[in-house]
Design a protein around this motif. Structure first.
Motif, PDB file in Angstrom:
ATOM      1  N   ARG A  46       0.812  -1.215   0.000  1.00 37.96           N
ATOM      2  CA  ARG A  46       0.000   0.000   0.000  1.00 37.96           C
ATOM      3  C   ARG A  46       0.847   1.267   0.000  1.00 37.96           C
ATOM      4  O   ARG A  46       0.365   2.333  -0.403  1.00 37.96           O
ATOM      5  CB  ARG A  46      -0.920   0.018   1.223  1.00 37.96           C
ATOM      6  CG  ARG A  46      -2.064  -0.970   1.141  1.00 37.96           C
ATOM      7  CD  ARG A  46      -3.084  -0.708   2.240  1.00 37.96           C
ATOM      8  NE  ARG A  46      -4.274  -1.529   2.097  1.00 37.96           N
ATOM      9  CZ  ARG A  46      -5.367  -1.375   2.832  1.00 37.96           C
ATOM     10  NH1 ARG A  46      -5.408  -0.436   3.768  1.00 37.96           N
ATOM     11  NH2 ARG A  46      -6.409  -2.166   2.650  1.00 37.96           N
ATOM     12  N   ILE A  47       2.067   1.172   0.484  1.00 42.10           N
ATOM     13  CA  ILE A  47       2.891   2.376   0.610  1.00 42.10           C
ATOM     14  C   ILE A  47       4.049   2.393  -0.386  1.00 42.10           C
ATOM     15  O   ILE A  47       4.820   3.346  -0.418  1.00 42.10           O
ATOM     16  CB  ILE A  47       3.434   2.532   2.045  1.00 42.10           C
ATOM     17  CG1 ILE A  47       4.335   1.374   2.421  1.00 42.10           C
ATOM     18  CG2 ILE A  47       2.281   2.654   3.040  1.00 42.10           C
ATOM     19  CD1 ILE A  47       4.962   1.504   3.792  1.00 42.10           C
ATOM     20  N   VAL A  48       4.178   1.332  -1.191  1.00 42.38           N
ATOM     21  CA  VAL A  48       5.249   1.234  -2.173  1.00 42.38           C
ATOM     22  C   VAL A  48       4.629   1.007  -3.544  1.00 42.38           C
ATOM     23  O   VAL A  48       3.697   0.205  -3.687  1.00 42.38           O
ATOM     24  CB  VAL A  48       6.210   0.084  -1.823  1.00 42.38           C
ATOM     25  CG1 VAL A  48       7.256  -0.108  -2.922  1.00 42.38           C
ATOM     26  CG2 VAL A  48       6.896   0.341  -0.482  1.00 42.38           C
ATOM     27  N   ALA A  49       5.134   1.700  -4.548  1.00 42.72           N
ATOM     28  CA  ALA A  49       4.627   1.524  -5.908  1.00 42.72           C
ATOM     29  C   ALA A  49       4.824   0.088  -6.374  1.00 42.72           C
ATOM     30  O   ALA A  49       5.784  -0.588  -5.979  1.00 42.72           O
ATOM     31  CB  ALA A  49       5.349   2.487  -6.857  1.00 42.72           C
ATOM     32  N   HIS A  50       3.920  -0.373  -7.241  1.00 44.14           N
ATOM     33  CA  HIS A  50       3.940  -1.761  -7.694  1.00 44.14           C
ATOM     34  C   HIS A  50       5.293  -2.135  -8.296  1.00 44.14           C
ATOM     35  O   HIS A  50       5.860  -3.192  -7.991  1.00 44.14           O
ATOM     36  CB  HIS A  50       2.826  -1.967  -8.731  1.00 44.14           C
ATOM     37  CG  HIS A  50       2.639  -3.394  -9.144  1.00 44.14           C
ATOM     38  ND1 HIS A  50       3.345  -3.975 -10.172  1.00 44.14           N
ATOM     39  CD2 HIS A  50       1.820  -4.365  -8.655  1.00 44.14           C
ATOM     40  CE1 HIS A  50       2.961  -5.231 -10.314  1.00 44.14           C
ATOM     41  NE2 HIS A  50       2.048  -5.495  -9.413  1.00 44.14           N
ATOM     42  N   GLU A  51       5.847  -1.254  -9.141  1.00 46.47           N
ATOM     43  CA  GLU A  51       7.102  -1.569  -9.811  1.00 46.47           C
ATOM     44  C   GLU A  51       8.308  -1.510  -8.880  1.00 46.47           C
ATOM     45  O   GLU A  51       9.390  -1.991  -9.213  1.00 46.47           O
ATOM     46  CB  GLU A  51       7.331  -0.614 -10.992  1.00 46.47           C
ATOM     47  CG  GLU A  51       7.515   0.854 -10.612  1.00 46.47           C
ATOM     48  CD  GLU A  51       6.189   1.613 -10.478  1.00 46.47           C
ATOM     49  OE1 GLU A  51       6.226   2.855 -10.452  1.00 46.47           O
ATOM     50  OE2 GLU A  51       5.127   0.947 -10.417  1.00 46.47           O
ATOM     51  N   HIS A  52       8.116  -0.937  -7.686  1.00 42.29           N
ATOM     52  CA  HIS A  52       9.216  -0.834  -6.719  1.00 42.29           C
ATOM     53  C   HIS A  52       9.237  -1.983  -5.708  1.00 42.29           C
ATOM     54  O   HIS A  52      10.107  -2.001  -4.826  1.00 42.29           O
ATOM     55  CB  HIS A  52       9.114   0.487  -5.944  1.00 42.29           C
ATOM     56  CG  HIS A  52       9.359   1.697  -6.785  1.00 42.29           C
ATOM     57  ND1 HIS A  52       9.000   2.974  -6.378  1.00 42.29           N
ATOM     58  CD2 HIS A  52       9.940   1.850  -8.012  1.00 42.29           C
ATOM     59  CE1 HIS A  52       9.323   3.849  -7.318  1.00 42.29           C
ATOM     60  NE2 HIS A  52       9.891   3.181  -8.305  1.00 42.29           N
ATOM     61  N   GLY A  75      -4.825  -1.958 -11.570  1.00 39.61           N
ATOM     62  CA  GLY A  75      -5.628  -1.363 -10.498  1.00 39.61           C
ATOM     63  C   GLY A  75      -4.895  -0.273  -9.766  1.00 39.61           C
ATOM     64  O   GLY A  75      -5.464   0.775  -9.436  1.00 39.61           O
ATOM     65  N   ARG A  76      -3.598  -0.486  -9.494  1.00 40.35           N
ATOM     66  CA  ARG A  76      -2.807   0.541  -8.833  1.00 40.35           C
ATOM     67  C   ARG A  76      -2.680   1.764  -9.714  1.00 40.35           C
ATOM     68  O   ARG A  76      -2.734   2.901  -9.229  1.00 40.35           O
ATOM     69  CB  ARG A  76      -1.406  -0.014  -8.495  1.00 40.35           C
ATOM     70  CG  ARG A  76      -1.363  -1.088  -7.420  1.00 40.35           C
ATOM     71  CD  ARG A  76      -1.609  -0.512  -6.039  1.00 40.35           C
ATOM     72  NE  ARG A  76      -0.584   0.423  -5.646  1.00 40.35           N
ATOM     73  CZ  ARG A  76       0.549   0.097  -5.015  1.00 40.35           C
ATOM     74  NH1 ARG A  76       0.778  -1.186  -4.724  1.00 40.35           N
ATOM     75  NH2 ARG A  76       1.416   1.009  -4.671  1.00 40.35           N
ATOM     76  N   ALA A  77      -2.483   1.553 -11.025  1.00 46.23           N
ATOM     77  CA  ALA A  77      -2.358   2.676 -11.942  1.00 46.23           C
ATOM     78  C   ALA A  77      -3.660   3.486 -12.024  1.00 46.23           C
ATOM     79  O   ALA A  77      -3.647   4.707 -12.085  1.00 46.23           O
ATOM     80  CB  ALA A  77      -1.951   2.169 -13.325  1.00 46.23           C
ATOM     81  N   ALA A  78      -4.794   2.778 -12.018  1.00 51.58           N
ATOM     82  CA  ALA A  78      -6.080   3.464 -12.099  1.00 51.58           C
ATOM     83  C   ALA A  78      -6.370   4.241 -10.816  1.00 51.58           C
ATOM     84  O   ALA A  78      -7.002   5.296 -10.842  1.00 51.58           O
ATOM     85  CB  ALA A  78      -7.193   2.455 -12.363  1.00 51.58           C
ATOM     86  N   ALA A  79      -5.918   3.717  -9.680  1.00 51.80           N
ATOM     87  CA  ALA A  79      -6.174   4.375  -8.405  1.00 51.80           C
ATOM     88  C   ALA A  79      -5.278   5.572  -8.173  1.00 51.80           C
ATOM     89  O   ALA A  79      -5.619   6.458  -7.392  1.00 51.80           O
ATOM     90  CB  ALA A  79      -6.007   3.369  -7.266  1.00 51.80           C
ATOM     91  N   ALA A  80      -4.136   5.595  -8.852  1.00 51.31           N
ATOM     92  CA  ALA A  80      -3.166   6.667  -8.609  1.00 51.31           C
ATOM     93  C   ALA A  80      -3.733   8.068  -8.894  1.00 51.31           C
ATOM     94  O   ALA A  80      -3.579   8.980  -8.061  1.00 51.31           O
ATOM     95  CB  ALA A  80      -1.910   6.427  -9.429  1.00 51.31           C
ATOM     96  N   PRO A  81      -4.427   8.309 -10.030  1.00 53.17           N
ATOM     97  CA  PRO A  81      -4.980   9.646 -10.255  1.00 53.17           C
ATOM     98  C   PRO A  81      -6.007  10.045  -9.213  1.00 53.17           C
ATOM     99  O   PRO A  81      -6.071  11.200  -8.776  1.00 53.17           O
ATOM    100  CB  PRO A  81      -5.617   9.536 -11.654  1.00 53.17           C
ATOM    101  CG  PRO A  81      -4.928   8.385 -12.288  1.00 53.17           C
ATOM    102  CD  PRO A  81      -4.638   7.433 -11.182  1.00 53.17           C
ATOM    103  N   ALA A  82      -6.833   9.095  -8.777  1.00 54.05           N
ATOM    104  CA  ALA A  82      -7.855   9.399  -7.766  1.00 54.05           C
ATOM    105  C   ALA A  82      -7.210   9.792  -6.445  1.00 54.05           C
ATOM    106  O   ALA A  82      -7.668  10.702  -5.751  1.00 54.05           O
ATOM    107  CB  ALA A  82      -8.775   8.191  -7.573  1.00 54.05           C
TER     108      ALA A  82
END
Length: 442
Positions: free
Chosen positions: A153-159, A433-440
Motif C-alpha cells: 500500500r505504501i510502495v509503488a507496484h514496480e518498486h 488497479g494501482r495505476a487506475a487508483a493513482a490519479p484518484a
C-alpha cells in the motif's frame, strides 16, 4: 537471470551499469516517507528484539541449569505462532493495519517491561519467561501479516522487488550485528540492561509508526472468522505458482536447516572456536546479497529464481556437510545464506505484486507459517538424523534431499516455472488497479 524480452538489451543499455547496478535500488526509500518510517522502525525494534532473543535463553540457563528448559522456549512459542499467524492474517485484512501494528508493538514493549522487572527481582522467577515467550510469539504472529500486507500500500507496484531487498537488508544487518551486540550487553552490562534497551527500542518504534498514514481495510475485506481464513487458504491453493513458493520454502527449511547441529559440527571438526562464525555465516551471506541487490529489480521470471536459489541452498548445505575443512564449511554456509536471501527476495516480490489487497493479510499469515514452521520442525529433523546417522551425514543428506525435493516441486508446479511478472494475469490486474487508483489518490 536477466531480462529475456526483445527489449531487454535496450533496457540494459539505458539502465545502470557496472558496480552501481549491483547496489540496492533506493527508489522505495526516495518515493515513500511511510516506507522510510517503517524501515527505520523495524531496524530499531529489531536490534532490541535481538537483545531479548539472546538474553532470554541465557536467563533460563542461569536459573535452571537445564538445556531442556532452554529448549522448551521454542516449544511454548510454536502453538501461538501457528494459531495467531492464521488469525492474525484475518485481522490484518479486517482492521486498520497501522493501528494493529502500533498496538502489537506497544504490547511487545510491555512484555519487555515484564522481563525487566523480573530480572531486577532479588530472586527472578522462571515461569514469567515462558509466559512472555508465548505472548511475544502471539504478538509477532499477529503483527507480521499486518506489516507484510501494508508494504504494497505504501510502495509503488514496480518498486516492490526493491522494497523487499531493502527490507531484507534491514533484517540481515540486524541478524549479523544484533546477536553480537546482544552478547556484549548481556555479558558486560547484564540482563536488566538488555531488557531495558529492548523496551526503549519498542517505544521509539511506536513513535515512528504513529506518524505513518492510516491503512483501513478495503471495502471487500471479510470479518475475522474461520470462514475468512479458509477463503484465504482456498485462494492460495488455487494459485499454483503461489502455492509453489510456500512449498519450496517449506522443503528447503525442513530438509536443510542445519542450525541445531552446528555446535556438534564445530566439535567434530575440532574447531569449537568456529561456532559463532558458523551461526554468523548464514546471515553474512544474506547480507552480501542485500548489499548487491540492485540486479533483482531487472529480473522478471521470479518463479525460476525461487526454484534455482532454493536448490542451490540445498547444494551449498550438502557441500558444508561433505567438506572437512572448517573454512570451507564457513564458505559454503555463507553461500547457502546468500541463496536463501535470493529466494526470499523473489518470493516476496511474487506475493506483493499479485495478491489482492482484501486477501493480503490472510495470505501473509500463511506465508508466516511457511517460513517459520519449516525451520522450527527442521531442527527436529536435523537433530534426529544426527543422532541416528552422524552429524555431517545429517547436514549433507538434508542438503541433497532439499535439492531433490525442490527439483520435484518444479516439475509438479509448471506455473511456478512459467511465472513472469510482466504477463502473469494477477500481476497485470494488480498493476492496472494501482495505476487506475493513482490519479484518484492524487
Amino acid at each position: 537471470m536477466t531480462d529475456d524480452s526483445p527489449g531487454g538489451a535496450a533496457e540494459a543499455a539505458d539502465g545502470p551499469s557496472g558496480l552501481r547496478s549491483l547496489l540496492p535500488d533506493l527508489a522505495p526509500w526516495r518515493a515513500s516517507a511511510d516506507f522510510r518510517r517503517l524501515w527505520v522502525s523495524g531496524l530499531i525494534s529489531g536490534f532490541g528484539s535481538f537483545l531479548t532473543f539472546v538474553a532470554l535463553p541465557v536467563q533460563v540457563k542461569e536459573l535452571t541449569g537445564s538445556a531442556a528448559a532452554v529448549g522448551a522456549i521454542g516449544a511454548v512459542e510454536l502453538v501461538p505462532l501457528i494459531v495467531c499467524g492464521l488469525y492474525g492474517g484475518a485481522l490484518a485484512d479486517a482492521l486498520d493495519k497501522r493501528k494493529l501494528i502500533i498496538w502489537t508493538e506497544a504490547g511487545q514493549g510491555l512484555l519487555s517491561a515484564v522481563l525487566l522487572v523480573d530480572a531486577l527481582l532479588p530472586h527472578p522467577a522462571v515461569w514469567p519467561l515462558y509466559v512472555v515467550a508465548a505472548l511475544s510469539s502471539a504478538l509477532v504472529s499477529v503483527q507480521r501479516p499486518a506489516l507484510d500486507s501494508l508494504w504494497p500500500r505504501i510502495v509503488a507496484h514496480e518498486h516492490m522487488p526493491a522494497a523487499v531487498s531493502l527490507n531484507s537488508l534491514r533484517w540481515t544487518v540486524g541478524g549479523v550485528a544484533g546477536p553480537a551486540l546482544a552478547g556484549v550487553v548481556v555479558a558486560y552490562a547484564g540482563l536488566g540492561w538488555a531488557y531495558g534497551a529492548d523496551l526503549v527500542t519498542f517505544a521509539v518504534s511506536v513513535v515512528l509508526v504513529v506518524r505513518i498514514a492510516s491503512s483501513p481495510p478495503s471495502g471487500a475485506a471479510a470479518k475475522p472468522s474461520l470462514t475468512a481464513i479458509l477463503e484465504g487458504a482456498r485462494y492460495a491453493w488455487g494459485r499454483k505458482e503461489l502455492l509453489g513458493t510456500y512449498a519450496v520454502d517449506l522443503a528447503a527449511m525442513f530438509l536443510a536447516m542445519p542450525l541445531a547441529v552446528l555446535p556438534f559440527l564445530a566439535d567434530e571438526l575440532d574447531a569449537e572456536w568456529s561456532l559463532g562464525l558458523m551461526y554468523a555465516a548464514l546471515p553474512a551471506g544474506s547480507l552480501v546479497v542485500s548489499l548487491t541487490s540492485g540486479w533483482t529489480s531487472r529480473v522478471h521470471r521470479h518463479g525460476r529464481m525461487v526454484v534455482l536459489s532454493a536448490a542451490l541452498w540445498g547444494v551449498a548445505i550438502a557441500a558444508a556437510g561433505f567438506v572437512g575443512d572448517v573454512w570451507l564449511v564457513l564458505l559454503f554456509l555463507a553461500v547457502a545464506g546468500a541463496c536463501d536471501m535470493v529466494s526470499g527476495i523473489f518470493r516476496g516480490a511474487m506475493w506483493n505484486q499479485t495478491i489482492p489487497d482484501e486477501l493480503r493479510g490472510r495470505l501473509a499469515g500463511i506465508e508466516l507459517l511457511s517460513y517459520s514452521v519449516g525451520p522450527t520442525v527442521g531442527q527436529v529433523r536435523s537433530g534426529g538424523f544426527a543422532a541416528w546417522w552422524g552429524v555431517r551425514a545429517s547436514v549433507w543428506s538434508g542438503g541433497l534431499l532439499c535439492a531433490g525435493a525442490v527439483g520435484l516441486l518444479a516439475l509438479c508446479l509448471p506455473k511456478l516455472m512459467r511465472y513472469d511478472v510482466r504477463t502473469n494475469e494477477h500481476a497485470v490486474r494488480l498493476r492496472a488497479g494501482r495505476a487506475a487508483a493513482a490519479p484518484a489518490e492524487a
